[in-house]
Every structure is written in C-alpha cells, then in structure tokens.
Design a protein around this motif. Structure first.
Motif, PDB file in Angstrom:
ATOM      1  N   ALA A  95      -1.444   2.328  -8.792  1.00  0.00           N
ATOM      2  CA  ALA A  95      -1.489   1.390  -7.657  1.00  0.00           C
ATOM      3  C   ALA A  95      -0.242   1.538  -6.813  1.00  0.00           C
ATOM      4  O   ALA A  95       0.826   1.894  -7.308  1.00  0.00           O
ATOM      5  CB  ALA A  95      -1.607  -0.048  -8.166  1.00  0.00           C
ATOM      6  N   SER A 136      -5.377   1.451  -6.095  1.00  0.00           N
ATOM      7  CA  SER A 136      -5.458   0.659  -4.856  1.00  0.00           C
ATOM      8  C   SER A 136      -4.126   0.675  -4.126  1.00  0.00           C
ATOM      9  O   SER A 136      -3.077   0.958  -4.700  1.00  0.00           O
ATOM     10  CB  SER A 136      -5.851  -0.789  -5.163  1.00  0.00           C
ATOM     11  N   ARG A 137      -4.233   0.336  -2.844  1.00  0.00           N
ATOM     12  CA  ARG A 137      -3.018   0.362  -2.009  1.00  0.00           C
ATOM     13  C   ARG A 137      -2.917  -0.926  -1.217  1.00  0.00           C
ATOM     14  O   ARG A 137      -3.894  -1.375  -0.604  1.00  0.00           O
ATOM     15  CB  ARG A 137      -3.074   1.554  -1.070  1.00  0.00           C
ATOM     16  N   VAL A 138      -1.735  -1.524  -1.244  1.00  0.00           N
ATOM     17  CA  VAL A 138      -1.466  -2.737  -0.442  1.00  0.00           C
ATOM     18  C   VAL A 138      -0.423  -2.351   0.591  1.00  0.00           C
ATOM     19  O   VAL A 138       0.721  -2.030   0.253  1.00  0.00           O
ATOM     20  CB  VAL A 138      -0.961  -3.896  -1.329  1.00  0.00           C
ATOM     21  N   ARG A 139      -0.839  -2.395   1.862  1.00  0.00           N
ATOM     22  CA  ARG A 139       0.100  -2.032   2.939  1.00  0.00           C
ATOM     23  C   ARG A 139       0.872  -3.273   3.391  1.00  0.00           C
ATOM     24  O   ARG A 139       0.909  -3.624   4.562  1.00  0.00           O
ATOM     25  CB  ARG A 139      -0.659  -1.453   4.136  1.00  0.00           C
ATOM     26  N   GLU A 197       3.228  -1.025  -0.688  1.00  0.00           N
ATOM     27  CA  GLU A 197       4.211  -0.476   0.252  1.00  0.00           C
ATOM     28  C   GLU A 197       5.345  -1.458   0.534  1.00  0.00           C
ATOM     29  O   GLU A 197       6.425  -1.046   0.944  1.00  0.00           O
ATOM     30  CB  GLU A 197       3.514  -0.065   1.555  1.00  0.00           C
ATOM     31  N   GLU A 251      -4.651  -4.211   4.151  1.00  0.00           N
ATOM     32  CA  GLU A 251      -3.735  -3.952   5.269  1.00  0.00           C
ATOM     33  C   GLU A 251      -2.730  -5.080   5.482  1.00  0.00           C
ATOM     34  O   GLU A 251      -1.899  -4.992   6.386  1.00  0.00           O
ATOM     35  CB  GLU A 251      -4.543  -3.748   6.553  1.00  0.00           C
ATOM     36  N   VAL A 253      -9.141   0.429  -3.495  1.00  0.00           N
ATOM     37  CA  VAL A 253      -9.277  -0.194  -2.162  1.00  0.00           C
ATOM     38  C   VAL A 253      -7.918  -0.254  -1.483  1.00  0.00           C
ATOM     39  O   VAL A 253      -6.882  -0.120  -2.125  1.00  0.00           O
ATOM     40  CB  VAL A 253      -9.889  -1.614  -2.230  1.00  0.00           C
ATOM     41  N   THR A 254      -7.957  -0.459  -0.165  1.00  0.00           N
ATOM     42  CA  THR A 254      -6.727  -0.584   0.612  1.00  0.00           C
ATOM     43  C   THR A 254      -6.718  -1.937   1.311  1.00  0.00           C
ATOM     44  O   THR A 254      -7.710  -2.342   1.916  1.00  0.00           O
ATOM     45  CB  THR A 254      -6.623   0.535   1.663  1.00  0.00           C
TER      46      THR A 254
END
Lengths: 392, 259, 418
Positions: free
Chosen positions: A317, A299-302, A320, A284, A281-282
């Motif tokens: 994972a 997963s990505r944490v912006r 950013e 934002e 999941v991302t």
C-alpha cells in the motif's frame, strides 16, 4: 547577607506573652471563689475562663482571635508577596528550535573554545559545566580491554576492540570503529561511526558520515547521522536521524511463531470494524476517520490519513501524504509513505517499508513504542518517548 | 553498565506522575475522606454539646441566665444543641440610619480603583445585604422569621455541612499528590481543627452581636461572613502544603515520568 | 407565593448541580493532566516540506512593544522563502506607523498593512490582512508577545495533520513579578494552559484557540467567511466554527511564548468584562449549531456546553446569592442554600480562567513553582471582583442580543517600559 529575622520574632512573641500576663495576673489575684472540684474538664476550663475575663474584654478577645484566624492563612502569602522567593518568571528558552544534533552541538559548543591545541597529545584539565579532564591524542587503536575515565579527544581515526568502556564523551576528528560490547556515554564523530554488536550508548551519538550499529545495540537518547544510519537486528533506541535510517534485512525468513491459540501470534490482526479500502484502488483525497482504517494491498492514497483508531496498511500500500493515528500504525511489507507517521501509541513498520524519499526529511513518531522491521528505510527521523526497537 | 547516567528531567510540558503514584488514587480518596466524615457524623452531638456549652458560658457573662441551650433532633447527626436567647428588633430610626450608612458606604467604596477595588467590592457586598436587611426591618419587621434559636439552627447546620465538606474537598485536592496518606490526612485534620476553633469564635461573636445589636445584622453575618470566610483557611492550608510538597518532590525522578 | 418558593428552590438546586458539575470537571482535568495519557509531541515532527506561513500581528498604538516583537520575528527559524510577516497597523495615532515602516524597509518579508479607514477592531483588521496574506498557514501574535526562535516551525508542523484547523500554544507571563495582580494572573495562566487546555487536548474535548500564539489554515477561514467584525472574541468564535465544521483545534503545551499580563486592576477588570461579553456572544450564536454538529461526539458536545456556558456562571451565581438572600428572609433557607455560597466561593475563586484552587495547585506543581502557590489565598479577594466584571460582561451580551447592540473592540493597555 540574609537579614536576621529571629530577633524581631523573639521580641514580638515576648511582648505578646507579657501582654497576656498583664491581662490575666491581676484578674487571677482579684478572683472570687474557686472553680468547682468535681466538674468535668471542659466545665472547669470554662469556669476558669469566667474568672479570668470579663466582658467586654472577652468579646474583643474573641474578635481578635477570629481576626487572627482570618489573617493567619494569609501570613505565608504576605511573606511571599513582600519577600518573594519565586522571583523568576517561568523561563521560556528564546533560542529553542528543533534541531537534529541538539545534544552534540550543545556539548561541542562548550568544549571547542577550551580544548586548546589538539595536535599535542596529553591529558589536560578543562572547564565545562564543571572541571573535567580530557585525554587528547592522535589516531589510535585500543584493542585490550580498558576503561577511559576522562573525556577522550582523538585527532584522527580510532579503532577499539571488545569491551572497551568510555565513561565520558568521546570526540573523534576522523572515523570511529568500536568493537563488540563497547560501553560509551556519548560520541561525536567527524567521519563515519561503526558500533559493534551489543554496544551500549547511554546518551547521544552524532556523526557527519554513516553510522552503522550492529545487532542488539542500545542506542541511548539520540543518534544522528549526516548520511546513512544503518541498524542491526534487535537494536533499542529513542531518537534516530539519518539520510536515510535503514534497518538491516532480517536474518530469518519468517518470524518464529509463538505456540498458542492467540491469533496475533500467527498473523497481522486488524479489527475490521472500521473503514477499509479494498486492494488495488486509488483515493485522490485525504482520509479522516473516527475509527480504524485499513488500506488494502496495493492501494494508493494520494493524500494523508488521520484516524482516531488504528491505521493498517496491507502489503504494497502507498500513502503519499502523512499518517496520523491515535491508537497505532501497522504496515505490512513493502509499503511506502510519502509524509510523516505519527501515533500517540504504537507504530510497527513492516519489512521493506519506506518513509519519505531521498533528499526529504520525514518523521516517524510512535510515542509509546516504535518497532522497525528489517529492511525499513526512513528518510529523516524516528522517535519514541518510551521504546524503540528493531525487530526481526 | 558502569557509566553514570545523569538524570534527564522532563520538560514541564511533558511531565506527569509515574504509574506507581497513579495506581493508588481512588483508594486514597476514600481513605482520606470517609473516616473524617464518619467521625464528624458520629461525634456531632458531643462536638455540639461542647460548642454550645462554651458559647453559653461566654454569652452568660453578658446576658446572664437568659442564655439557654436546647436540643433538637436532626437526621443522621443525632441531637443538635442550640442556643436560646432573647434578641431584639431594631427601631425604625436605627433602620433608617443603617440604610443611609450602607448606601453611602456602597457609593464611596464602588468608586475606589486599583487593588482597593477588590476589597471594596466585598465590603460593598456586605453593606448591600445590610441595606436589604435594614429595609426589611423598616417596612415588614413582623415578617422576620428568625429568633436566635433559629439563627443558631442555621449556623450549626451550615457548620456541619462545612465540616463534612472539608474532608471531601481536601481529599479531592490532595488526591493527586505523591506524599504519604498519613501526611495528607494530617492536613485534613488540621483544617478541621481550624474550622472548629474558628467556627466557635465566630458563633459566639455572631450571637453576641445579634443579642446586643438586634436581628438586623443576622442576614449579613450569615450570608457574607459565614461560608465565604471558611474558604480562606482551607485554601490557605492547601497552598502552604502544596508549596512544601512542590519543594520536596520537584527534582525527585522517582515520581515523575515523561508524558 | 408557593410558586415563587418552588422557583427559588429549583434555581438553587440547579446552581448546586452546575457547581458540582464544574467541580467534577476540573477535578477530572487536574487528574488527567497529572496522571493520564498526555497527547503531545506534535512539535517533534521534523519535516523538510513545510507550509508557507504568514505571521500577523494586529497593532493599535503599540509603540511601546512593537520593536520587541518585530526584532524577534526577524530572527525566526523558518525558511525565508516560505515566511512573511504582516504587522497590521489598525488606526494607530502614535509612533507605530513609523516603526513598522522602518522594519519594512529593512526586512523584505515584513509587509505592514496600514488601516486608517473602515471599521476598527481585531476582527476587521484580520479580515483585511487575510486578503493579502500569501501563506497557507496564518499565525497570530498579539503585539506584546515575545515569540522564541523555533515557535513558527513548531506551530506550522502541526498542520501536517489534515484534520487540524487551528493550533494553539501556551502563554507565559513575562511580567509575572511586577505586582500582586501579575503574580495572581501567572498562577491563573498556569492553571488554564498547563492543566485545563492540555487536559482537554488529552481527552479529545475542546481546546480553545486563543487568538495568539496560535495559527489556522487560511483557506478554511476564508471559506467560512473570515472573522465576524462585531465579535469581541474572534478566537473563541473561530474555535467553534472550526469544530462545528469538522476541523480540530490542537493545543500543544510545549509551544511556549511570553506575553504581558495587565498590571492594573481596572485594566484587568475591563479585559475580563470584554472576554465575558464576547464569549457569551459566541454561546448565543453557536450553542445550537454545536449541539447539532455531526462531527462532535456526545461527550465533546457536553463539554462544549460547559465551555460555552462558563462565562455566564458568575452572573448566575450573583442571581443565586440574591436567591439565597430572598430565601433567607422567607425562612426557606435549607442546608443546600448556605452550602451553595461556600461551594461557589471555594470552587470558583478564579474566574479569569475558571480554575478552582486545586487546579491552580496542580499546575504549579507541574510547573515547579514552590513558593508562588502560597499567594493563593489572595485570589479570594478576586472572587467578587472577577464575578462582578464577568457578570457585567455577560449582562452586556444579553443586552446585545435583546437590543441588537454591537460592542466596540477595546485594546488592552500595555505596560512595558521602552
């Protein structure tokens, strides 16, 4: 020259004693009767005092005693006020600013103005914070075991064999290649620096070029490279800086499993009573949690992550921003963190984790412990107040 | 490793005591405080006997055989010895005069500036209580609830409270220091001894003043000169000891570590 | 009469409990600072991606000190493209205006704000400057401060943590040796920052933003409506507004800056009277909101109550002394009542930063003072002095609430010789 304060003290004490005698002696001589022989000690003492003093002298004497006992605790304070020994304000270093090569710069600032002509090879005496001998030479090879007891300045490249000891600082105008089991205090290199296996540095190392440290090196207080800083397996460190810091890939395929029933010996164990992101999941925004956080695989944490507990990143994972975790940070393999990583306790970066990006400077600070696995790359600095270690 | 390592001192922002010092703190607190408190409780009758016997002898020089000592039970501490003496009430004229002096004193003192202000505030505080006391005796002297025995009771109990509190306060304050247990217990013993001698001198003076100059001074002495003055020597002894300890351990790398 | 006695006695018991709580609190702080885990090292973060910063320096008639701080700000180690300085001339009538214009002509990143109309005071001045500030992070210095080269970087980097709303550093008196008052204040500051603030940071309680040697996020403060113009302690107010809304205030012991402490007792008295008044205003306004905040733990809230309450304690102690006198004349004095006075004096002999003597000792030990600590008995003279002014300030705050009165912000007098 210090004032002689002994004489006034003697005079004061003597005057006080004479005064005491002047009051007591006449009264002892004029006293009626004798103290009783059979009374307890305190009764005898009080009767003696009774014969010695009469009111109102007694009253004023007691007032004096009480006043003296009130003033006495102030004596040290009055002395400090009138003749202060803590005369300096607390010093604040007005030029203090964080810089990578602080120790090296401080040393070179003292050395460079006094070293003289470095093209002449000799042993000379210089004045740093104290008188020091310095051996100046051109490029050299030292292959036989030897101990250098002075500061060494090499106006060129240097190559050494096994077990060489440099008890003082080593300054190299070219590149340095130091053999296995080298012991050195501190080193500054214009070019690149290679430390053989089990080299031991007690203070600092700085190089404008690459620094390569073999397996099981002990890397002192600070190691700073202007380019790549490559560490072998089992290295111990406190503070590193490089563009980037790179951990050599692990020799073994998998860490050895310690026999025993504890699950931590078999797996990455993260208590899941906190917040967890599912895989893939991302997010934002920043994530702030009063507990543990797990970021699922891929997963990505912006944004950044702040947690009161532990932050765990599963394989692949991406965060950013930065990670701030009170209890600790654990990353599995091949994670990417764009910002800084900071924990008051432990940080363990799994194999292939990358922090920052080329051209940037980021920090990984694990106050208690910092473990870097094989293949980790950090663009910037890594620091631990207690222990930093390269692990398989 | 043959290379000599310089000791790198931690910046003051980061340093703290090493693990070795930390581990014994709780034990130290009880070891420092409980023996003294137990000793005081156990020895109270003896201490107070001497205390009041000494006071009685000193006061008899002025008041003759009218000075007596009585015993009264007090839970936990046993028998308390108290002084018995005839006191006197101030005359209305005396009360008026004292009130005027107090008011003028407060007005003058409160107008002081600078460092004198901090001393004048304390003296004004004493004068205010004196003013309240003199007005009380001017308008309702029959309601004054104390005699000298009553004052003696108040004073002695306050002293007992202070003697029991000194080991607790100083144990707390000295708890965190790296010096030896024996040394810190010595400091507490010194403070207690100081308190005993100081307390005795103050006790006799207070009783003398009340006996000679009337009950009007009881309130200011008990409130302004009793408990507050005890803090002076406690803080004084503590500060001198802290100075010594600080000098001794300032550069001792064994006791400090970085954050 | 029986009811009166019950009330008097209950009040005395309440005060003893309050004193014991504060004794324990400060003992825990001292032990934590000397032995516990220290939450530090934020300024060790080195990051090439720094936030833009605006340094604000409120000034009202600061010609004695303006040049010193502007000279130091002109050599600050921070990327110039991300840095600006806004000295705020707030209705000055001396040479401050000319000095600011001189520096503005020389340094393009120094952009003074001249205020000659509108409400006077630090809060109003900061609000106006916030509108024109370009930086994402606002860093404040009082005009008498002497910031070191790396301080802006050290403060700014702490905002890398997204939960941090404000950062506070440590103040160190530069004129500590001038006279007895300044020496005592140096001891007081030492206790307040080295032990108290750092312990609160370590224990996740409430370190205070002090309005100088500190910074905050511009956007948050704008969203919260800026500074309250009638607040006398806008720093304390900001602390609680941030906390109530989930932001953290971070204290760091390593970020140090010189300040000038009052050299005159009357100036000092006025200063603590203002602090007490402003702090109590904050207590009245934010106690309820703080207790209701979903972002604070019960322990933090409890310490928040103690922190907000602290400037009211001297007034309560004064009432307690009156209570003790009343009980005395009613023949109702018990052991606790006389012990109350002893404990109050022993434990609260420093009211400026509310540090008991053992906290001052601990701080001096950590700071490496060896002889200055011997001045501690002199602090006892301060007990009633500080209590009087603090109580006066608290009383002012009560009157403000009851009668809707607002206070006029008063600048502390400077003593530095040009």
């Amino acid at each position: 020259m210090a004032k002689n304060r002994t004489l006034p003290k003697i005079i004061t004490a003597g005057a006080g004693f004479l005064l005491f005698l002047a009051i007591i002696v006449p009264r002892v001589i004029a006293a009626d009767g004798e103290p009783s022989q059979m009374l307890p000690f305190h009764e005898k003492f009080l009767q003696f005092m009774q014969y010695i003093f009469t009111v109102p002298e007694l009253f004023w004497l007691l007032v004096l005693v009480m006043a003296a006992m009130i003033v006495l605790p102030f004596y040290a304070a009055i002395r400090e006020l009138l003749h202060p020994r803590d005369i300096q304000a607390q010093t604040v270093d007005m030029e203090y600013t964080k810089e990578f090569r602080y120790f090296e710069r401080a040393f070179l600032e003292k050395l460079c103005p006094v070293i003289g002509d470095v093209t002449i090879s000799d042993v000379r005496v210089v004045m740093l914070s104290k008188t020091e001998k310095i051996e100046v030479s051109g490029a050299r090879r030292v292959m036989d075991p030897r101990t250098f007891e002075t500061i060494v300045y090499v106006n060129g490249d240097i190559e050494t064999g096994v077990g060489i000891v440099f008890e003082k600082e080593l300054i190299v105008a070219g590149s340095a290649q130091l053999g296995h089991d080298t012991l050195l205090r501190a080193i500054s290199v214009r070019g690149s620096l290679t430390l053989g296996r089990r080299a031991s540095l007690s203070r600092w190392a700085g190089a404008d070029g690459d620094i390569t440290a073999g397996d099981e090196c002990i890397l002192g207080v600070q190691v700073v490279s202007g380019k790549t800083l490559l560490l072998g397996q089992g290295c111990l460190f406190k503070s590193l800086s490089g563009a980037p810091i790179q951990i050599a890939p692990s020799h073994s395929e998998r860490p050895a499993i310690v026999p025993g029933g504890d699950i931590r010996s078999h797996a990455w164990y993260i208590n899941r009573d906190g917040f967890s992101l599912p895989p893939g999941v991302t997010v934002e925004k920043d994530i702030i949690a009063k507990t543990n956080i797990v970021v699922g695989a891929g997963s990505r944490v912006r944004g950044s992550i702040t947690a009161s507990g532990t932050v765990g990143l599963e394989a692949g994972a991406v965060v950013e921003g930065s990670i701030f975790a009170e209890s600790g940070v654990l990353t599995a393999q091949d994670c990417r963190i764009g910002g800084d990583i900071f924990s008051q306790h432990q940080i363990l970066l799994g194999s292939g984790t990358i922090v920052g990006e080329p051209g940037s400077v980021r920090s990984v600070i694990g106050k208690d412990k910092l473990f870097l696995s094989g293949g980790v790359i950090i663009y910037g600095t890594a620091f631990s107040e207690r222990d930093g270690e390269v692990i398989p | 490793m043959t290379i000599a390592k310089d000791i790198m001192y931690c910046h003051r922002a980061y340093r703290k005591l090493s693990e070795r010092i930390r581990s014994r703190q709780l034990f130290d607190f009880f070891a420092m405080s409980l023996p003294f408190v137990a000793l005081i409780i156990f020895l109270t009758p003896t201490i107070l006997y001497f205390f009041n016997a000494a006071a009685q002898h000193f006061l008899r020089l002025s008041f003759g055989n009218s000075v007596g000592v009585v015993n009264t039970p007090y839970p936990l501490f046993g028998n308390l010895s108290l002084i018995v003496l005839m006191g006197s009430y101030p005359t209305p004229l005396y009360c008026v005069g004292l009130s005027l002096v107090s008011i003028i004193g407060v007005v003058v003192l409160m107008s002081m500036r600078g460092i004198a202000r901090s001393v004048s505030v304390y003296v004004s505080f004493v004068l205010l209580i004196t003013l309240i006391s003199s007005l009380f005796f001017l308008f309702t002297p029959e309601r004054f609830p104390y005699n000298i025995e009553g004052f003696s009771d108040l004073y002695i109990k306050t002293e007992l409270g202070i003697w029991c509190t000194i080991p607790l306060i100083l144990s707390m304050s000295l708890l965190m220091l790296p010096s030896s247990l024996a040394e810190r217990m010595g400091i507490i013993a010194l403070a207690l001894l100081y308190s005993l001698i100081f307390g005795l001198a103050r006790y006799v003076i207070f009783l003398y003043i009340i006996g000679h100059y009337s009950y009007v001074y009881m309130a200011p002495m008990f409130i302004a000169f009793d408990p507050p003055l005890d803090t002076i020597y406690i803080v004084g002894i503590y500060s001198i000891y802290m100075s010594i300890v600080s000098k001794r351990y300032r550069k001792d790398s064994d006791i400090w570590q970085c954050s | 009469m029986a009811m009166l006695l019950i009330l008097l006695r209950a009040y005395m018991v309440f005060l003893i409990v309050v004193i014991l709580i504060y004794i324990l609190r400060h003992l825990i702080f001292s032990m934590n600072r000397l032995s516990g885990i220290q939450y530090t090292h934020y300024p060790d973060i080195m990051d090439s991606d720094l936030p833009s910063v605006t340094v604000m320096v409120p000034m009202h008639n600061e010609e004695k000190v303006a040049r010193n701080i502007l000279d130091l700000l002109s050599v600050i180690d921070y990327p110039q493209s991300l840095f600006e300085v806004i000295p705020i001339n707030d209705h000055s009538t001396d040479g401050t205006v000319a000095i600011l214009d001189q520096y503005a002509a020389k340094f393009p990143y120094i952009r003074p704000l001249h205020r000659s109309s509108g409400r006077r005071g630090k809060s109003a001045a900061l609000n106006e400057a916030l509108i024109r500030a370009r930086g994402d992070i606002i860093i404040l210095f009082d005009a008498d401060y002497l910031p070191p080269q790396g301080i802006v970087r050290s403060l700014a980097v702490c905002f890398k943590n997204p939960v941090v709303g404000a950062v506070m550093g440590r103040v160190i008196p530069e004129n500590a040796q001038t006279n007895l008052l300044t020496k005592l204040l140096a001891l007081e500051r030492s206790a307040g920052y080295q032990v108290d603030q750092q312990a609160r940071q370590n224990m996740h309680l409430i370190p205070q933003f002090g309005g100088t040697v500190g910074g905050f996020r511009k956007d948050i403060v704008r969203e919260l409506g800026g500074f309250s113009p009638d607040s006398l302690t806008e720093d304390t107010e900001l602390t609680f507004r941030l906390l109530i809304n989930g932001w953290q205030v971070l204290y760091n012991n390593r970020i140090e800056c010189y300040e000038e402490v009052p050299e005159d007792w009357d100036v000092r008295g006025r200063q603590i009277r203002r602090w007490a008044r402003g702090h109590c205003q904050v207590m009245f306004r934010y106690m309820g909101a703080m207790l209701r905040s979903a972002y604070l733990s019960p322990v933090t809230k409890f310490d928040g109550v103690l922190l907000l309450f602290i400037y009211l304690v001297p007034l309560l102690l004064m009432v307690g002394i009156a209570d003790a006198v009343t009980l005395f004349f009613l023949d109702q004095v018990r052991l606790l009542d006389s012990m109350f006075i002893f404990l109050a004096v022993a434990m609260f002999n420093i009211f400026g930063n509310f540090a008991p003597f053992y906290q001052v000792g601990t701080a001096s030990f950590l700071d490496g003072f060896t002889d200055r600590i011997r001045l501690l008995p002199f602090v006892l003279f301060n007990f009633l002095f500080n209590m009087l002014y603090t109580a006066h300030g608290s009383f002012d705050a009560i009157i403000d609430i009851l009668f809707g009165r607002t206070g006029l912000w008063q600048k502390t007098e400077r003593f530095r010789k040009s």
